[in-house]
Design a protein around this motif. Structure first.
Motif, short mmCIF file in Angstrom:
data_model
loop_
_atom_site.label_atom_id
_atom_site.label_comp_id
_atom_site.label_asym_id
_atom_site.label_seq_id
_atom_site.Cartn_x
_atom_site.Cartn_y
_atom_site.Cartn_z
N LEU A 160 -19.77 -26.60 3.75
CA LEU A 160 -21.10 -27.77 4.86
C LEU A 160 -21.07 -29.05 5.19
CD1 LEU A 160 -24.53 -24.88 4.36
CD2 LEU A 160 -22.28 -24.64 6.44
N ASP A 161 -20.82 -29.05 3.82
CA ASP A 161 -20.72 -31.45 4.25
C ASP A 161 -19.66 -30.96 3.69
OD1 ASP A 161 -23.37 -32.01 1.36
OD2 ASP A 161 -21.14 -31.37 1.18
N ASN A 162 -19.18 -32.60 3.37
CA ASN A 162 -17.83 -32.65 2.71
C ASN A 162 -17.83 -33.10 1.58
OD1 ASN A 162 -15.59 -31.47 3.91
ND2 ASN A 162 -15.99 -32.96 6.05
N LYS A 163 -18.98 -33.19 0.77
CA LYS A 163 -19.49 -33.35 -0.63
C LYS A 163 -18.61 -33.05 -1.75
CE LYS A 163 -24.40 -35.05 -0.60
NZ LYS A 163 -25.35 -34.54 -1.32
N SER A 164 -18.17 -32.18 -2.12
CA SER A 164 -17.60 -31.39 -2.87
C SER A 164 -16.38 -31.67 -3.17
CB SER A 164 -18.12 -30.07 -2.88
OG SER A 164 -19.24 -29.70 -3.20
N LYS A 165 -15.22 -32.04 -3.63
CA LYS A 165 -13.62 -32.29 -3.97
C LYS A 165 -13.28 -31.25 -4.48
CE LYS A 165 -14.53 -37.24 -2.89
NZ LYS A 165 -15.94 -36.51 -1.29
N ILE A 166 -13.22 -30.41 -4.14
CA ILE A 166 -12.29 -29.26 -3.97
C ILE A 166 -10.77 -29.68 -3.97
CG2 ILE A 166 -12.70 -26.78 -3.62
CD1 ILE A 166 -14.66 -27.67 -2.01
N PRO A 167 -10.26 -28.84 -5.31
CA PRO A 167 -8.86 -28.51 -5.49
C PRO A 167 -8.05 -28.38 -4.38
CG PRO A 167 -10.02 -28.59 -7.34
CD PRO A 167 -10.74 -28.27 -6.65
N TRP A 168 -7.34 -28.83 -2.91
CA TRP A 168 -6.54 -28.10 -2.21
C TRP A 168 -5.84 -26.61 -2.63
CZ3 TRP A 168 -1.48 -25.76 -1.03
CH2 TRP A 168 -1.26 -25.62 0.04
N THR A 169 -5.99 -26.41 -3.50
CA THR A 169 -5.11 -25.26 -3.95
C THR A 169 -6.63 -24.16 -3.79
OG1 THR A 169 -4.80 -25.45 -6.50
CG2 THR A 169 -2.84 -25.59 -4.74
N LYS A 170 -7.49 -24.39 -4.78
CA LYS A 170 -8.36 -23.31 -4.49
C LYS A 170 -8.57 -23.43 -3.83
CE LYS A 170 -12.04 -22.50 -7.74
NZ LYS A 170 -12.61 -22.75 -8.55
N LYS A 171 -9.21 -24.63 -3.08
CA LYS A 171 -9.77 -24.21 -1.15
C LYS A 171 -9.05 -23.20 -0.65
CE LYS A 171 -12.23 -26.64 2.38
NZ LYS A 171 -12.74 -27.58 2.86
N TYR A 172 -7.71 -23.26 -0.13
CA TYR A 172 -7.08 -22.17 0.43
C TYR A 172 -6.65 -21.49 0.42
CZ TYR A 172 -8.28 -26.45 3.84
OH TYR A 172 -8.53 -27.39 4.65
N LEU A 173 -6.18 -21.38 -0.75
CA LEU A 173 -5.75 -20.27 -1.31
C LEU A 173 -6.30 -19.51 -1.56
CD1 LEU A 173 -2.31 -21.57 -3.26
CD2 LEU A 173 -2.44 -20.92 -0.40
N ILE A 174 -7.51 -19.60 -2.39
CA ILE A 174 -8.22 -18.81 -2.44
C ILE A 174 -9.48 -18.53 -2.15
CG2 ILE A 174 -9.71 -18.13 -4.86
CD1 ILE A 174 -7.42 -19.72 -6.57
N LEU A 175 -9.93 -19.46 -1.53
CA LEU A 175 -12.10 -19.60 -1.33
C LEU A 175 -12.17 -19.38 -0.14
CD1 LEU A 175 -13.27 -22.62 -2.98
CD2 LEU A 175 -13.66 -20.03 -3.57
N LYS A 176 -11.03 -19.88 0.93
CA LYS A 176 -10.82 -19.24 2.17
C LYS A 176 -10.63 -17.67 2.64
CE LYS A 176 -11.53 -23.12 4.66
NZ LYS A 176 -13.07 -22.83 5.35
N PRO A 177 -9.55 -17.23 2.10
CA PRO A 177 -9.55 -15.95 1.97
C PRO A 177 -10.52 -14.98 1.15
CG PRO A 177 -7.28 -16.49 0.86
CD PRO A 177 -8.13 -17.98 0.37
N ALA A 178 -10.83 -15.58 0.35
CA ALA A 178 -12.42 -14.91 -0.20
C ALA A 178 -13.60 -14.65 1.11
CB ALA A 178 -12.70 -15.67 -1.43
N ILE A 179 -13.70 -15.84 1.01
CA ILE A 179 -14.36 -15.55 2.93
C ILE A 179 -14.45 -14.16 3.47
CG2 ILE A 179 -15.75 -16.90 4.28
CD1 ILE A 179 -14.92 -19.44 3.06
N TRP A 180 -13.05 -14.40 3.94
CA TRP A 180 -13.13 -13.54 5.42
C TRP A 180 -13.13 -11.90 3.72
CZ3 TRP A 180 -12.77 -14.56 9.64
CH2 TRP A 180 -11.56 -15.63 10.60
N PHE A 181 -12.30 -11.62 3.07
CA PHE A 181 -12.30 -10.27 2.64
C PHE A 181 -14.32 -10.00 1.84
CE2 PHE A 181 -11.84 -8.21 -0.65
CZ PHE A 181 -13.22 -7.57 -1.70
N ASN A 182 -14.65 -11.05 1.66
CA ASN A 182 -16.44 -11.01 1.41
C ASN A 182 -17.09 -10.39 3.27
OD1 ASN A 182 -17.80 -11.08 -0.49
ND2 ASN A 182 -17.45 -12.86 -0.87
N TRP A 183 -16.38 -11.40 4.03
CA TRP A 183 -17.17 -10.65 5.29
C TRP A 183 -16.55 -9.46 5.45
CZ3 TRP A 183 -14.62 -12.70 10.28
CH2 TRP A 183 -15.68 -12.05 11.61
#
Lengths: 114, 224
Positions: free
Chosen positions: B118-141
């Protein structure tokens, strides 16, 4: 054929083991009967493999062996599923027990401290 | 200081390197701290015992979901009105507990989810953010019907009502999705707030996602 002899020896061994388990009351009469019938059926197919071809042709499968394999795979999948379900239940039961112990100890220790 | 009705639950497994710092910083804000030691094999238990916080020990390792449920049940015995899930690895910020509990204290929601996106404070590793967390959001939905900006964030706050209605049965990491699923089935009012997660290590390994998937699919097939 050699394979028939080997398999029959194994089947006789298996039936003996089942009988012993029943004698030692490890398995029930029902299980004993079921497994004995099972091994006799296996033995029957081993001695007269042509019977599988008869059945196979009847249901529309080319070879008797193929039919046996198809059925075996179905049974194995089913059994695996049953095992997974059982395992899942056991895991959840273990957690229930661990939780109960953890909470009862937690209460006690704090009471002793205060 | 945190509202005295708030209880912080920390599930811990082999966190000897981080648990001391985490508890020390929490103790500046509250005394209502429950650590659930999930059968750690390192010195976690020793360290926690020396700090004088509530400690519950699992005899054998059961998983983070199980540890949270155990901690929640203990918190109820202590009369908790609000329950906060807080990680033992030092990645969460104690100040964010105020953010996460505010909507509950204002009675705007029954459960609050922390989000890294919701903000940009957390610095998340690129691979984690786009390869794991984004798909996880869709999956959860897809799985739960609820779309959160951060599907797999352990930072949560629950009202007593929410905590009572949500029974965590997934012992492992699939509990995160399970909680969201039960929010839907119990029709609980929820909201998200931004929190800062500080990455020192990568976090969960890449393939744990598949295990979570498996656990969830299995739970839907196997009826209780």
């Amino acid at each position: 054929m050699l394979i028939q002899i080997i398999l029959l020896i194994f089947i006789i061994y298996a039936v003996l083991k089942v009988a012993l388990r029943y004698k030692d009351k490890v398995i029930s009469l029902q299980e004993f009967v079921v497994w004995t019938i099972f091994w006799f059926m296996v033995g029957f197919v081993v001695i007269l493999p042509e019977t599988t071809s008869l059945v196979a042709n009847f249901v529309g499968v080319g070879r008797g062996v193929d039919l046996v394999i198809y059925i075996s795979i179905l049974i194995l999948f089913y059994l695996s599923f049953r095992i997974l379900v059982r395992l899942d239940k056991i895991e959840k039961d273990v957690t229930k027990v661990v939780r109960k112990i953890a909470l009862s100890k937690g209460e006690k220790e704090k009471d002793e401290q205060s | 200081m945190l509202n005295e009705r708030i209880w912080v639950i920390i599930p811990a497994y082999n966190e000897q390197d981080n648990i001391f710092g985490v508890i020390k910083s929490l103790q500046e804000q509250t005394a209502n701290i429950i650590v659930v030691n999930d059968a750690s094999t390192d010195r976690t238990q020793e360290i926690v015992e020396s700090l004088g916080v509530y400690l519950i020990n699992h005899l054998v390792n059961r998983g983070q979901g199980a540890a949270l449920q155990t901690g929640t049940e203990f918190a109820f015995k202590k009369g908790a009105r609000i329950i906060v899930h807080f990680d033992a690895d030092g990645q969460m910020q104690v100040e964010d507990i105020y953010r996460v509990t505010a909507p509950l204290l204002n009675q705007e929601a029954e459960i609050v989810f922390g989000s890294r996106f919701l903000d940009n404070k957390s610095k998340i590793p690129w691979t984690k953010k786009y390869l794991i967390l984004k798909p996880a959001i869709w999956f959860n939905w897809f799985f739960t019907g609820i779309k959160l900006s951060d599907a797999h964030n352990g930072f949560r706050a629950l009202s007593r009502k929410a905590a009572k209605n949500i029974k965590i049965e997934q012992d492992g990491m699939a509990h995160a999705t399970e909680i969201i699923d039960q929010v839907r089935t119990n029709d609980l009012a929820y909201t998200e707030v931004p929190v800062e997660i500080v990455y020192v290590q990568y976090g969960q390994r890449f393939f744990s996602g598949f295990k979570i998937l498996w656990d969830l699919v299995l739970s839907k097939i196997i009826r209780k």
